[in-house]
Design an enzyme around this catalytic site. Structure first.
Site, PDB file in Angstrom:
ATOM      1  N   THR A 126     -81.526   0.957  64.842  1.00 31.69           N
ATOM      2  CA  THR A 126     -80.046   1.230  63.635  1.00 31.69           C
ATOM      3  C   THR A 126     -79.495  -0.326  63.883  1.00 31.69           C
ATOM      4  OG1 THR A 126     -80.395   3.419  63.265  1.00 31.69           O
ATOM      5  CG2 THR A 126     -78.215   2.679  62.467  1.00 31.69           C
ATOM      6  N   GLU A 127     -79.095  -0.895  62.502  1.00 34.23           N
ATOM      7  CA  GLU A 127     -77.905  -1.891  62.799  1.00 34.23           C
ATOM      8  C   GLU A 127     -76.701  -1.752  61.888  1.00 34.23           C
ATOM      9  OE1 GLU A 127     -81.219  -5.849  64.337  1.00 34.23           O
ATOM     10  OE2 GLU A 127     -79.596  -5.745  62.658  1.00 34.23           O
ATOM     11  N   SER A 132     -81.557   3.144  57.665  1.00 33.92           N
ATOM     12  CA  SER A 132     -81.907   3.906  57.036  1.00 33.92           C
ATOM     13  C   SER A 132     -83.514   2.597  56.451  1.00 33.92           C
ATOM     14  CB  SER A 132     -82.851   5.264  55.722  1.00 33.92           C
ATOM     15  OG  SER A 132     -81.212   5.710  55.694  1.00 33.92           O
ATOM     16  N   ILE A 157     -76.268   3.494  68.952  1.00 29.89           N
ATOM     17  CA  ILE A 157     -77.405   3.836  70.173  1.00 29.89           C
ATOM     18  C   ILE A 157     -76.747   4.976  70.934  1.00 29.89           C
ATOM     19  CG2 ILE A 157     -78.577   2.670  71.402  1.00 29.89           C
ATOM     20  CD1 ILE A 157     -79.003   1.679  68.035  1.00 29.89           C
ATOM     21  N   ARG A 268     -63.000  41.848  65.883  1.00 30.48           N
ATOM     22  CA  ARG A 268     -62.137  41.445  65.691  1.00 30.48           C
ATOM     23  C   ARG A 268     -62.045  42.420  64.407  1.00 30.48           C
ATOM     24  NH1 ARG A 268     -57.166  39.379  64.327  1.00 30.48           N
ATOM     25  NH2 ARG A 268     -57.013  38.622  61.816  1.00 30.48           N
ATOM     26  N   GLU A 363     -81.983   9.881  63.305  1.00 31.70           N
ATOM     27  CA  GLU A 363     -82.599  10.101  63.331  1.00 31.70           C
ATOM     28  C   GLU A 363     -83.636  10.062  61.805  1.00 31.70           C
ATOM     29  OE1 GLU A 363     -85.398  12.121  66.605  1.00 31.70           O
ATOM     30  OE2 GLU A 363     -83.769  11.602  67.197  1.00 31.70           O
TER      31      GLU A 363
END
Length: 380
Positions: A126-127, A132, A157, A268, A363
């Site tokens: 990824t950048e 995507s 990252i 509870r 991912e």
């Protein structure tokens, strides 16, 4: 397909359960608040084989299959999603990429260190401008004799700062050309290779996330993974398996949220009875449990195909898509069941809620999973 749990699988799950309760639960909120990445914990996980679950024993790994891998990730995620995420990324991305596409020399050099956590692994695709749309990445590798000169950056990252070795996909051809990208193994300390500032995240805060930078980074041709031009194809295959691990991560978070909700609903009391006795709550629990079981079966189906070496693209995308969305839905309902306490950090629901959302993004977003699934459906 036989999805019954073997005695060995149950022993592995119990070992991981014990490890998570002893080594993770007492510290997880401190790590979450401070965003500490507990490197020492992963060294301990390496001693148990949890950092090389799928790595063959001949390379120092545990030599296990995908059913055991799902058990490892989901058991850890029931306690802390952050630690589950880091173990998943280390195993399925960096280690998995080298294991599947590395030369014998590269495997001998890196897998034993990764499998034992002597090295922490990172994986860079990824950048900032290409999430995507990875095919149009800007990070470029240019040949220079026996070396490649890499310039650019990667974003979001896992282990970008603390990682000892990273598998990085760069562009070596034209933008958009699926055969115009190449993967490199780059070690920490290589001149021109550095990590950036740690991201301040909503959830998964103990899992380190940062940028990677390349400034005239010289990498020897021996560090190319596979053949030049195959990096993108390799990455897509690695992500097929990676989707199973993120699905397992989502499954574990959902399981943890359900367990916490059941316990709280029994304890509870309102109107002189446990809130579990009210249909509004009990039906929520029933829906949560049903969706978790469905997610588990989809993951097992993908794991079965992966273990057999069969094509898993559609099955892993379906499993990842469904399990990650279930994780968010179950965690949301957990907060609702806890009520006001669910909104405080003194109770577990809010952390499951924050951690779960990453599963629908990392991912490959849920929308990308739908794209993958529909393309597979429309091929014939």
């Amino acid at each position: 397909m036989d999805f019954s749990i073997s005695e060995n699988q149950e022993m592995i799950a119990q070992m991981v359960r014990d490890f998570a309760e002893k080594e993770i639960r007492p510290h997880m909120m401190k790590w979450d608040e401070s965003q500490d990445f507990p490197v020492a914990l992963f060294k301990k996980a390496g001693e148990l084989g949890l950092m090389g679950v799928l790595v063959p024993e001949s390379y120092g790994g545990a030599g296990l299959g995908y059913f055991e891998y799902i058990a490892v990730i989901s058991e850890i995620a029931q306690v802390c999603g952050s630690i589950g995420l880091s173990i998943a990324a280390h195993n399925s991305l960096c280690t998995g990429h080298i294991m599947e596409f590395g030369s014998e020399e590269q495997k001998q050099k890196y897998l034993p260190k990764l499998a034992t956590a002597a090295y922490i692994g990172a994986w860079g695709l990824t950048e900032t401008g290409t999430g995507s749309d990875a095919g149009r990445m800007h990070t470029v590798a240019v040949p220079d004799g026996d070396y490649w000169i890499i310039n650019g950056s990667k974003n979001f990252i896992t282990h970008a700062i603390s990682g000892d070795v990273a598998v990085v996909i760069t562009r070596t051809g034209e933008k958009g050309d699926s055969h115009g990208m190449t993967a490199f193994i780059i070690e920490k300390g290589t001149p021109g290779f550095s990590g950036g500032k740690k991201e301040n995240k909503l959830g998964m805060r103990a899992s380190e996330t940062a940028a990677l930078f390349f400034d005239n980074c010289r990498v020897h041709k021996d560090q190319v993974l596979g053949n030049v031009g195959e990096g993108f194809i390799q990455a897509m295959k690695v992500l097929d398996g990676g989707r199973i691990s993120i699905g397992a991560l989502g499954l574990g978070i959902a399981q943890g949220a359900l367990k916490a909700s059941v316990k709280y609903a029994k304890e509870r009391k309102q109107f002189d009875q446990p809130i579990a006795h009210f249909q509004g709550i009990s039906f929520k629990l029933a829906d949560m449990a049903t969706e978790i079981e469905a997610a588990k079966l989809l993951l097992y189906q993908a794991a079965d195909l992966k273990n057999k070496g069969e094509k898993v693209t559609k099955a892993s995308a379906i499993a990842k898509y469904y399990a990650s969305e279930v994780s968010v839905r179950v965690a949301t309902e957990a907060v609702q069941i806890f009520g006001g306490y669910g909104y405080t950090k003194d109770f577990p629901a809010e952390k499951y809620y924050r951690d779960s959302k990453l599963c629908t993004i990392g991912e490959g977003t849920s929308e990308i999973q739908k794209l993958v699934i529909s393309r597979e459906l429309l091929k014939n």
